[in-house]
Design a protein around this motif. Structure first.
Motif, PDB file in Angstrom:
ATOM      1  N   TYR A 179       0.830  -1.201   0.000  1.00  0.00           N
ATOM      2  CA  TYR A 179       0.000   0.000   0.000  1.00  0.00           C
ATOM      3  C   TYR A 179       0.868   1.256   0.000  1.00  0.00           C
ATOM      4  N   PRO A 180       0.695   2.136  -0.984  1.00  0.00           N
ATOM      5  CA  PRO A 180       1.447   3.398  -0.979  1.00  0.00           C
ATOM      6  C   PRO A 180       1.210   4.179   0.313  1.00  0.00           C
ATOM      7  N   TYR A 181       2.269   4.757   0.846  1.00  0.00           N
ATOM      8  CA  TYR A 181       2.262   5.488   2.114  1.00  0.00           C
ATOM      9  C   TYR A 181       1.951   4.570   3.302  1.00  0.00           C
ATOM     10  N   GLY A 182       1.755   3.286   3.047  1.00  0.00           N
ATOM     11  CA  GLY A 182       1.440   2.352   4.112  1.00  0.00           C
ATOM     12  C   GLY A 182       0.008   2.439   4.604  1.00  0.00           C
ATOM     13  N   THR A 183      -0.807   3.302   3.982  1.00  0.00           N
ATOM     14  CA  THR A 183      -2.169   3.521   4.476  1.00  0.00           C
ATOM     15  C   THR A 183      -3.113   2.453   3.947  1.00  0.00           C
ATOM     16  N   ILE A 184      -4.046   2.065   4.791  1.00  0.00           N
ATOM     17  CA  ILE A 184      -4.935   0.949   4.466  1.00  0.00           C
ATOM     18  C   ILE A 184      -6.270   1.136   5.163  1.00  0.00           C
ATOM     19  N   ASP A 185      -7.339   0.744   4.486  1.00  0.00           N
ATOM     20  CA  ASP A 185      -8.646   0.608   5.106  1.00  0.00           C
ATOM     21  C   ASP A 185      -9.315  -0.622   4.488  1.00  0.00           C
ATOM     22  N   GLN A 186     -10.504  -0.947   4.956  1.00  0.00           N
ATOM     23  CA  GLN A 186     -11.165  -2.169   4.492  1.00  0.00           C
ATOM     24  C   GLN A 186     -11.410  -2.134   2.993  1.00  0.00           C
ATOM     25  N   ARG A 187     -11.801  -0.982   2.471  1.00  0.00           N
ATOM     26  CA  ARG A 187     -12.085  -0.856   1.045  1.00  0.00           C
ATOM     27  C   ARG A 187     -10.836  -1.108   0.207  1.00  0.00           C
ATOM     28  N   ALA A 188      -9.718  -0.536   0.613  1.00  0.00           N
ATOM     29  CA  ALA A 188      -8.465  -0.749  -0.119  1.00  0.00           C
ATOM     30  C   ALA A 188      -8.042  -2.211  -0.037  1.00  0.00           C
ATOM     31  N   MET A 189      -8.162  -2.807   1.143  1.00  0.00           N
ATOM     32  CA  MET A 189      -7.769  -4.200   1.313  1.00  0.00           C
ATOM     33  C   MET A 189      -8.631  -5.119   0.452  1.00  0.00           C
ATOM     34  N   ASP A 190      -9.928  -4.848   0.384  1.00  0.00           N
ATOM     35  CA  ASP A 190     -10.817  -5.657  -0.438  1.00  0.00           C
ATOM     36  C   ASP A 190     -10.440  -5.543  -1.919  1.00  0.00           C
ATOM     37  N   ALA A 191     -10.096  -4.338  -2.363  1.00  0.00           N
ATOM     38  CA  ALA A 191      -9.723  -4.127  -3.766  1.00  0.00           C
ATOM     39  C   ALA A 191      -8.450  -4.883  -4.116  1.00  0.00           C
ATOM     40  N   VAL A 192      -7.488  -4.878  -3.210  1.00  0.00           N
ATOM     41  CA  VAL A 192      -6.231  -5.589  -3.439  1.00  0.00           C
ATOM     42  C   VAL A 192      -6.480  -7.097  -3.515  1.00  0.00           C
ATOM     43  N   ARG A 193      -7.281  -7.604  -2.616  1.00  0.00           N
ATOM     44  CA  ARG A 193      -7.600  -9.040  -2.631  1.00  0.00           C
ATOM     45  C   ARG A 193      -8.335  -9.414  -3.927  1.00  0.00           C
ATOM     46  N   GLU A 194      -9.303  -8.596  -4.311  1.00  0.00           N
ATOM     47  CA  GLU A 194     -10.085  -8.882  -5.514  1.00  0.00           C
ATOM     48  C   GLU A 194      -9.241  -8.783  -6.787  1.00  0.00           C
ATOM     49  N   ALA A 195      -8.154  -8.008  -6.747  1.00  0.00           N
ATOM     50  CA  ALA A 195      -7.267  -7.880  -7.905  1.00  0.00           C
ATOM     51  C   ALA A 195      -6.409  -9.126  -8.108  1.00  0.00           C
ATOM     52  N   GLY A 196      -6.427 -10.033  -7.145  1.00  0.00           N
ATOM     53  CA  GLY A 196      -5.726 -11.303  -7.304  1.00  0.00           C
ATOM     54  C   GLY A 196      -4.424 -11.450  -6.569  1.00  0.00           C
ATOM     55  N   TYR A 197      -4.042 -10.449  -5.770  1.00  0.00           N
ATOM     56  CA  TYR A 197      -2.812 -10.563  -4.986  1.00  0.00           C
ATOM     57  C   TYR A 197      -3.018 -11.543  -3.833  1.00  0.00           C
ATOM     58  N   SER A 198      -1.998 -12.326  -3.556  1.00  0.00           N
ATOM     59  CA  SER A 198      -2.126 -13.304  -2.474  1.00  0.00           C
ATOM     60  C   SER A 198      -1.733 -12.734  -1.117  1.00  0.00           C
ATOM     61  N   TYR A 199      -1.029 -11.596  -1.114  1.00  0.00           N
ATOM     62  CA  TYR A 199      -0.690 -10.928   0.148  1.00  0.00           C
ATOM     63  C   TYR A 199      -0.465  -9.450  -0.124  1.00  0.00           C
ATOM     64  N   ALA A 200      -0.484  -8.647   0.942  1.00  0.00           N
ATOM     65  CA  ALA A 200      -0.223  -7.218   0.800  1.00  0.00           C
ATOM     66  C   ALA A 200       0.392  -6.690   2.085  1.00  0.00           C
ATOM     67  N   CYS A 201       1.334  -5.760   1.943  1.00  0.00           N
ATOM     68  CA  CYS A 201       2.051  -5.178   3.068  1.00  0.00           C
ATOM     69  C   CYS A 201       1.584  -3.759   3.346  1.00  0.00           C
ATOM     70  N   ALA A 202       1.386  -3.469   4.622  1.00  0.00           N
ATOM     71  CA  ALA A 202       1.057  -2.119   5.065  1.00  0.00           C
ATOM     72  C   ALA A 202       2.196  -1.659   5.992  1.00  0.00           C
ATOM     73  N   ILE A 203       1.896  -0.766   6.900  1.00  0.00           N
ATOM     74  CA  ILE A 203       2.833  -0.429   7.985  1.00  0.00           C
ATOM     75  C   ILE A 203       2.138  -0.804   9.286  1.00  0.00           C
ATOM     76  N   ASP A 204       1.161  -0.013   9.674  1.00  0.00           N
ATOM     77  CA  ASP A 204       0.348  -0.344  10.848  1.00  0.00           C
ATOM     78  C   ASP A 204      -1.094  -0.530  10.387  1.00  0.00           C
ATOM     79  N   PRO A 205      -1.545  -1.770  10.206  1.00  0.00           N
ATOM     80  CA  PRO A 205      -2.899  -2.001   9.686  1.00  0.00           C
ATOM     81  C   PRO A 205      -4.015  -1.783  10.691  1.00  0.00           C
ATOM     82  N   GLY A 206      -3.679  -1.420  11.913  1.00  0.00           N
ATOM     83  CA  GLY A 206      -4.705  -1.169  12.917  1.00  0.00           C
ATOM     84  C   GLY A 206      -5.510  -2.411  13.225  1.00  0.00           C
ATOM     85  N   SER A 207      -6.829  -2.303  13.126  1.00  0.00           N
ATOM     86  CA  SER A 207      -7.698  -3.438  13.463  1.00  0.00           C
ATOM     87  C   SER A 207      -7.774  -4.472  12.344  1.00  0.00           C
TER      88      SER A 207
END
Length: 246
Positions: A179-207
């Motif tokens: 994730y650019p800038y390390g920022t993440i929310d549920q919507r971004a995470m869902d989009a990454v998963r739906e794009a076919g990536y098997s994993y994704a790195c953030a910085i502090d994903p919070g909850s």
């Protein structure tokens, strides 16, 4: 009977986040380490019985219930100095790494950073050279956009099209996203998963938790042996085990 404590048996993977490797005299964002400092940091890992590897190797080992002596090494943005400055140090220490690149900015520079010097990014040929050296290539999005602020079309473009572009460039599937800038929310995470990536790195994903919300630690020029030890210990104490990892 109380539920078993899995956190002690399955500690969260330790993943180091690097960016540029080179001259850090002008570095307002503190994202650069010198080759000498990287050398010392990898030496610290080796003395602790740890070895730096790509995210693909780290996650594959953890899926087998192994790899507690492995540390993920990630380099964001795809700076051209990865080939000239970082890769020789990684080779000397027999480490691998994951390089997260921006296929929409091939041969460009870090235009998203308003302060500090312009740094060149890898060309398509440079990315292929890194892959040929055993470096895992992942997507950092197409152009370095904060996905939590992107509209629906931009969100799909940055995730789906960046993966398609890298797959075409490399001739192989791309599994990892950062994730650019390390920022993440549920919507971004869902989009990454739906794009076919098997994993994704953030910085502090919070909850958020799981293979598409992996936490990482920023490693900088000031991180000597003492600071590396503290970061290593605190990361394992503060982070929850990642869902889906053994």
């Amino acid at each position: 009977m109380s539920a078993p404590d899995h956190s002690r048996r399955t500690p969260v993977p330790w993943v180091a986040m690097y960016h540029s490797v080179g001259d850090c005299s002008e570095d307002p964002y503190r994202i650069t380490v010198t080759p000498e400092r990287l050398e010392k940091q990898l030496t610290w890992l080796r003395r602790r019985g740890l070895r730096g590897v790509s995210m693909a190797k780290l996650l594959a080992a953890r899926a087998r219930g192994e790899g507690r002596d492995l540390v993920g090494l990630t380099f964001d943005d795809g700076y051209a100095d990865f080939l000239t400055e970082a890769l020789p140090v990684l080779r000397r220490h027999r480490c691998t790494a994951t390089l997260f690149v921006l296929p929409g900015r091939l041969g460009g520079d870090n235009a998203w950073d308003p302060l500090g010097p312009r740094k060149p990014l890898l060309t398509a040929d440079g990315i292929r050279r890194a892959a040929h050296e055993g470096v895992e290539i992942g997507s950092h999005g197409l152009t370095h956009v904060d996905l939590t602020k992107a509209d629906d079309l931009t969100l799909k473009t940055e995730t789906v099209e960046s993966r398609a572009a890298l797959t075409a460039l490399l001739g192989t599937e791309v599994d990892g996203f950062c994730y650019p800038y390390g920022t993440i929310d549920q919507r971004a995470m869902d989009a990454v998963r739906e794009a076919g990536y098997s994993y994704a790195c953030a910085i502090d994903p919070g909850s958020l938790n799981g293979l598409h919300a992996l936490p990482r630690l920023h490693i900088g020029q000031d991180d000597n042996f003492v600071r590396m030890h503290l970061k290593y210990r605190l990361h394992r104490l503060r982070r929850r085990p990642v869902e889906g990892l053994r």
